[in-house]
Design a protein around this motif. Sequence first.
Motif, PDB file in Angstrom:
ATOM      1  N   THR A 139       0.956  -1.243   0.159  1.00  0.00           N
ATOM      2  CA  THR A 139      -0.151  -0.094   0.111  1.00  0.00           C
ATOM      3  C   THR A 139       0.917   1.244   0.076  1.00  0.00           C
ATOM      4  OG1 THR A 139      -1.551   1.183   1.019  1.00  0.00           O
ATOM      5  CG2 THR A 139      -0.006   0.141   2.510  1.00  0.00           C
ATOM      6  N   VAL A 140       0.437   2.229  -0.511  1.00  0.00           N
ATOM      7  CA  VAL A 140       0.955   3.562  -0.413  1.00  0.00           C
ATOM      8  C   VAL A 140       0.607   4.366   0.648  1.00  0.00           C
ATOM      9  CG1 VAL A 140       1.272   3.977  -2.946  1.00  0.00           C
ATOM     10  CG2 VAL A 140      -0.837   4.826  -1.808  1.00  0.00           C
ATOM     11  N   MET A 141      -0.096   3.717   1.653  1.00  0.00           N
ATOM     12  CA  MET A 141      -0.703   4.695   3.078  1.00  0.00           C
ATOM     13  C   MET A 141       0.490   4.174   4.059  1.00  0.00           C
ATOM     14  SD  MET A 141      -3.884   5.449   2.408  1.00  0.00           S
ATOM     15  CE  MET A 141      -4.495   5.553   4.190  1.00  0.00           C
ATOM     16  N   PRO A 142       0.687   5.512   4.652  1.00  0.00           N
ATOM     17  CA  PRO A 142       1.564   5.313   5.657  1.00  0.00           C
ATOM     18  C   PRO A 142       1.100   4.343   6.982  1.00  0.00           C
ATOM     19  CG  PRO A 142       0.920   7.543   5.462  1.00  0.00           C
ATOM     20  CD  PRO A 142       0.007   6.530   4.694  1.00  0.00           C
ATOM     21  N   HIS A 143       2.046   3.838   7.388  1.00  0.00           N
ATOM     22  CA  HIS A 143       1.723   3.060   8.754  1.00  0.00           C
ATOM     23  C   HIS A 143       0.727   3.408   9.700  1.00  0.00           C
ATOM     24  CE1 HIS A 143       2.551   0.511  12.457  1.00  0.00           C
ATOM     25  NE2 HIS A 143       2.650  -0.375  11.633  1.00  0.00           N
ATOM     26  N   PRO A 171      -3.834   2.985  13.228  1.00  0.00           N
ATOM     27  CA  PRO A 171      -3.664   4.244  13.752  1.00  0.00           C
ATOM     28  C   PRO A 171      -3.553   4.016  15.336  1.00  0.00           C
ATOM     29  CG  PRO A 171      -6.003   3.962  13.025  1.00  0.00           C
ATOM     30  CD  PRO A 171      -5.171   2.932  12.326  1.00  0.00           C
ATOM     31  N   GLN A 172      -3.053   5.055  16.131  1.00  0.00           N
ATOM     32  CA  GLN A 172      -3.208   5.027  17.536  1.00  0.00           C
ATOM     33  C   GLN A 172      -4.608   5.291  17.823  1.00  0.00           C
ATOM     34  OE1 GLN A 172       0.050   7.013  18.816  1.00  0.00           O
ATOM     35  NE2 GLN A 172       1.800   5.862  18.298  1.00  0.00           N
ATOM     36  N   ALA A 173      -4.959   5.354  19.041  1.00  0.00           N
ATOM     37  CA  ALA A 173      -6.381   5.743  19.541  1.00  0.00           C
ATOM     38  C   ALA A 173      -6.597   7.042  19.530  1.00  0.00           C
ATOM     39  CB  ALA A 173      -6.568   5.449  21.086  1.00  0.00           C
ATOM     40  N   GLU A 174      -5.875   7.951  19.684  1.00  0.00           N
ATOM     41  CA  GLU A 174      -6.150   9.427  19.699  1.00  0.00           C
ATOM     42  C   GLU A 174      -5.982   9.958  18.160  1.00  0.00           C
ATOM     43  OE1 GLU A 174      -1.690   9.483  20.515  1.00  0.00           O
ATOM     44  OE2 GLU A 174      -3.087   8.749  21.580  1.00  0.00           O
ATOM     45  N   GLN A 175      -5.102   9.473  17.210  1.00  0.00           N
ATOM     46  CA  GLN A 175      -5.247   9.925  15.892  1.00  0.00           C
ATOM     47  C   GLN A 175      -6.534   9.347  15.357  1.00  0.00           C
ATOM     48  OE1 GLN A 175      -1.560   8.275  14.290  1.00  0.00           O
ATOM     49  NE2 GLN A 175      -0.399   9.956  14.818  1.00  0.00           N
ATOM     50  N   ALA A 176      -7.046   8.222  15.654  1.00  0.00           N
ATOM     51  CA  ALA A 176      -8.212   7.491  14.782  1.00  0.00           C
ATOM     52  C   ALA A 176      -9.211   8.341  15.105  1.00  0.00           C
ATOM     53  CB  ALA A 176      -8.111   6.068  15.243  1.00  0.00           C
ATOM     54  N   SER A 177      -9.609   9.016  15.983  1.00  0.00           N
ATOM     55  CA  SER A 177     -10.646   9.690  16.323  1.00  0.00           C
ATOM     56  C   SER A 177     -10.836  11.004  15.525  1.00  0.00           C
ATOM     57  CB  SER A 177     -10.958  10.199  17.961  1.00  0.00           C
ATOM     58  OG  SER A 177      -9.763  10.928  18.202  1.00  0.00           O
ATOM     59  N   SER A 178      -9.481  11.579  15.098  1.00  0.00           N
ATOM     60  CA  SER A 178      -9.532  13.110  14.435  1.00  0.00           C
ATOM     61  C   SER A 178      -9.627  13.078  13.149  1.00  0.00           C
ATOM     62  CB  SER A 178      -8.362  13.705  14.945  1.00  0.00           C
ATOM     63  OG  SER A 178      -7.190  13.242  14.381  1.00  0.00           O
ATOM     64  N   LEU A 179      -9.125  11.861  12.521  1.00  0.00           N
ATOM     65  CA  LEU A 179      -9.163  11.906  10.938  1.00  0.00           C
ATOM     66  C   LEU A 179     -10.540  11.053  10.377  1.00  0.00           C
ATOM     67  CD1 LEU A 179      -5.593  11.169  10.034  1.00  0.00           C
ATOM     68  CD2 LEU A 179      -6.656  13.288   9.716  1.00  0.00           C
ATOM     69  N   GLU A 180     -10.862  11.463   9.373  1.00  0.00           N
ATOM     70  CA  GLU A 180     -12.185  10.896   8.699  1.00  0.00           C
ATOM     71  C   GLU A 180     -11.988  10.692   7.201  1.00  0.00           C
ATOM     72  OE1 GLU A 180     -15.956  12.652   9.280  1.00  0.00           O
ATOM     73  OE2 GLU A 180     -15.339  13.373  11.241  1.00  0.00           O
TER      74      GLU A 180
END
Length: 67
Positions: A5-9, A14-23
């Motif tokens: 994949t070209v997506m970053p790791h 995602p970590q718990a705090e990052q997962a909630s902010s990105l959609e």
Amino acid sequence: MILYTVMPHEHIYPQAEQASSLELVSWNGIPLFAEREEHRYKVVRIISTDPSHYLNEQVTPGQFISF
């Protein structure tokens, strides 16, 4: 397991705090990672295989879009 994949790791696992902010949103057919801010979204990253999407100045990272 091998994941090609070209997506970053950080976006795949995602970590718990990052997962909630990105959609993951789609704006005019362009898939984007964005952060919700009140009634609009701030573009964080373009997720597309079409090179013309990266030339669209309305969805450059840091721009605000609304639906």
